[in-house]
Design an enzyme around this catalytic site. Structure first.
Site, short mmCIF file in Angstrom:
data_model
loop_
_atom_site.label_atom_id
_atom_site.label_comp_id
_atom_site.label_asym_id
_atom_site.label_seq_id
_atom_site.Cartn_x
_atom_site.Cartn_y
_atom_site.Cartn_z
N LYS A 11 0.84 -1.21 0.00
CA LYS A 11 0.00 0.00 0.00
C LYS A 11 0.87 1.25 0.00
CE LYS A 11 -1.70 1.76 3.95
NZ LYS A 11 -1.50 3.22 4.11
N ASN A 12 1.89 1.26 0.85
CA ASN A 12 2.67 2.48 1.02
C ASN A 12 3.57 2.79 -0.17
OD1 ASN A 12 1.44 2.85 3.43
ND2 ASN A 12 3.26 2.53 4.72
N ARG B 218 -4.56 10.66 4.62
CA ARG B 218 -3.46 11.58 4.81
C ARG B 218 -2.51 11.64 3.61
NH1 ARG B 218 -0.38 14.15 8.63
NH2 ARG B 218 1.73 13.91 7.86
N CYS C 210 -4.96 8.67 9.84
CA CYS C 210 -4.91 7.91 11.10
C CYS C 210 -4.72 8.85 12.28
CB CYS C 210 -3.73 6.95 11.09
SG CYS C 210 -4.04 5.41 10.24
N ARG D 131 1.08 14.52 13.67
CA ARG D 131 1.43 14.33 12.26
C ARG D 131 1.35 15.61 11.43
NH1 ARG D 131 -0.76 8.62 10.05
NH2 ARG D 131 1.21 8.62 8.97
N VAL E 205 14.01 12.12 9.69
CA VAL E 205 13.57 11.36 8.52
C VAL E 205 12.04 11.35 8.41
CG1 VAL E 205 13.52 9.04 7.50
CG2 VAL E 205 15.61 9.87 8.59
N VAL F 3 9.16 9.79 5.64
CA VAL F 3 8.88 9.05 4.41
C VAL F 3 8.11 9.95 3.45
CG1 VAL F 3 7.63 7.07 3.46
CG2 VAL F 3 8.89 6.85 5.61
N ASP G 185 5.18 0.58 11.75
CA ASP G 185 3.96 -0.05 11.25
C ASP G 185 3.81 -1.51 11.68
OD1 ASP G 185 3.12 2.27 10.11
OD2 ASP G 185 3.56 1.71 8.04
N ARG H 68 -8.62 -0.40 4.85
CA ARG H 68 -7.77 0.61 4.20
C ARG H 68 -6.43 0.02 3.78
NH1 ARG H 68 -6.33 5.07 7.83
NH2 ARG H 68 -4.96 5.33 6.06
#
Ligand code: UD1
Length: 429
Positions: free
Chosen positions: A22-23, A102, A126, A131, A172, A174, A316, A408
């Site tokens: 997914k990511n 998001r 989420c 965030r 960092v 992503v 995760d 999701r």
């Protein structure tokens, strides 16, 4: 609202095919905004987040089409998705769409890169920590865009195009690395990203952008160099396998005991995870077509883990590991260093009988002999699946409410686990 019912106590045996990540799929889909030609993605997972992002992209003018079923193709083979952004007709990403996912905020960079402007709602997503999006804004500012916040929207403009620069991230991220990559590929001159995320999904996006004609060096390291080009082209790219889904099912098998081949899984993406699962007393073997996970009889052993950016242990998989450690013989320590407030699963695991104490970013888990089924509530994507893992081992019936979070990010979870012997069913409505 759908729920999942699990009757715990069954061992898992058989084969689970790992889906596309997914990511990786989400930023790859967004990369279609960067070219007027067709980007074809293979091995796309069938997920609510993918459908949602398609809607968002269509609103910008992207045509999307899925291949129909082909002869000999199995459901496990993933979807083929064609995305064509021949003309961007709208550079606004509205609140009602962005607030549901998001990652859709990441359209900001490519829209400005291609069209010189974008108006994107601040995201939802989420409920883990605050965030913020400051690092994404830093990227655009460094590349010469003007930025304003208007009524909950980020309005970014670069009428004469973006210009390469050094982007040095304080820590960092992503998503901000995705934004930097997708913004810099069409910026004039050279961009250097320092302290870039090294996640495999960032590398996958970079590889696809390279096939589209981008000039990128240093993917998978902390320093990425990009020479901007005038235009990008269509290509075909297969989404890499989901390392989080792999780790999740590995922990499910570790929890219940049994013997499962995770077909299509790539062990090289899980260098920080597989040793922890082994340390817990589980047999993990890399085979030609995937990873085999086995546990027979032996009690689980406790572990000490802190989440870190890749190549460290992924945040995760933190909730899933915690579920596993609720049944270990002894005390485990799990520290969450990436997100604040990513311990929402703790209270729900406690409802199943887990013994977990929280102090700041540290969870101390004391293994118990038995968990007992109960009604619980899914709170975010990864937390929800930790409840599935716990439910598989709990005595009696566990009902998980609000499973739209699971849908999701996990494709056909009840089928994948069910065909390995789990007693799991979706209660519709
Ligand atoms: C991505 C993943 C998510 C994963 C996370 C960390 C996707 C769709 N999501 O999320 O599953 O848990 O990476 O591996 O790929 N931060 C800021 N300012 C910013 C951006 C981030 O302060 O502008 C903070 C976050 O609050 C967090 C940390 O940076 O504390 C890391 O977040 P980030 O890596 O950006 O996560 P995402 O890209 O949102």
């Amino acid at each position: 609202m759908d729920r999942i019912k699990i009757t715990g106590g069954e061992r898992l045996n058989g084969v689970i095919t790992v889906s596309g990540a997914k990511n990786a799929a989400l930023p790859l889909m967004i990369a279609s905004l960067l070219t007027e030609q067709t980007l074809t993605l293979e091995n796309v997972p069938r997920l609510v987040d993918v459908d949602m992002l398609e809607r968002i992209l269509r609103n910008h003018g992207v045509d999307t089409a899925h291949d129909g079923r082909r002869k000999g193709q199995r459901l496990e083979d993933g979807d083929t998705l064609h995305l064509t952004a021949k003309q961007i007709v709208d550079t606004t990403a509205p609140y009602d769409l962005v607030s549901r996912m998001r990652a859709s905020f990441w359209v900001l960079g490519p829209l400005v890169a291609r069209c010189g402007e974008a108006r994107v709602s601040l995201p939802g997503g989420c409920a883990i920590g605050t965030r913020p999006v400051d690092l994404h804004l830093l990227v655009l500012e460094k590349l010469g865009a003007s930025l304003n916040l208007e009524d909950g929207y980020v309005v970014a403009k670069a009428e004469n195009g973006l210009k390469g620069n050094v982007i040095s991230f304080p820590f960092v991220s992503v998503g901000a690395t995705h934004t930097a990559l997708m913004s810099a590929v069409l910026a004039a001159g050279e961009t250097i990203i320092e302290n870039a995320a090294r996640e495999p999904e960032v590398v996958d996006l970079g590889d696809c952008l390279t096939k589209m004609g981008a000039k990128i060096e240093g993917l998978g390291t902390s320093t990425i160099r990009i020479q901007g080009v005038n235009q990008l082209f269509g290509t075909r790219h297969s989404v890499l396998p989901d390392r989080i889904e792999t780790g999740t099912y590995a922990m499910a098998v570790a929890m219940t005991g049994g013997n499962v081949l995770l077909r299509g899984a790539r062990a090289d993406l899980l260098d920080a995870v597989l040793p922890i699962i082994k340390q817990a007393g589980v047999d993990v073997k890399v085979e030609n077509d995937g990873i085999r996970v086995q546990r027979n009889g032996a009690r689980l052993k406790p572990v000490k883990v802190a989440t870190e950016p890749y190549p460290g242990f992924p945040t995760d998989l933190q909730a899933q590991l915690m579920a596993l450690m609720t049944r270990a013989e002894g005390t485990s320590e799990i520290r969450e260093t990436i997100f604040e407030n990513r311990f929402m699963h703790v209270q729900e695991l406690a409802r199943l009988g887990a013994d977990i104490s929280l102090k700041g970013d540290l969870a101390t888990v004391t293994g118990v002999d038995e968990l007992a089924g109960a009604p619980v509530m899914a709170t975010d994507l990864r937390a929800s699946v930790s409840l599935v893992i716990a439910g598989l081992a709990a005595q009696g019936e566990t009902i998980i409410n609000r499973i739209y979070h699971i849908d999701r990010g996990f494709e056909r979870i009840e089928q994948k686990l069910g065909q390995c012997g789990a007693k799991i069913e979706r209660l519709v409505g």
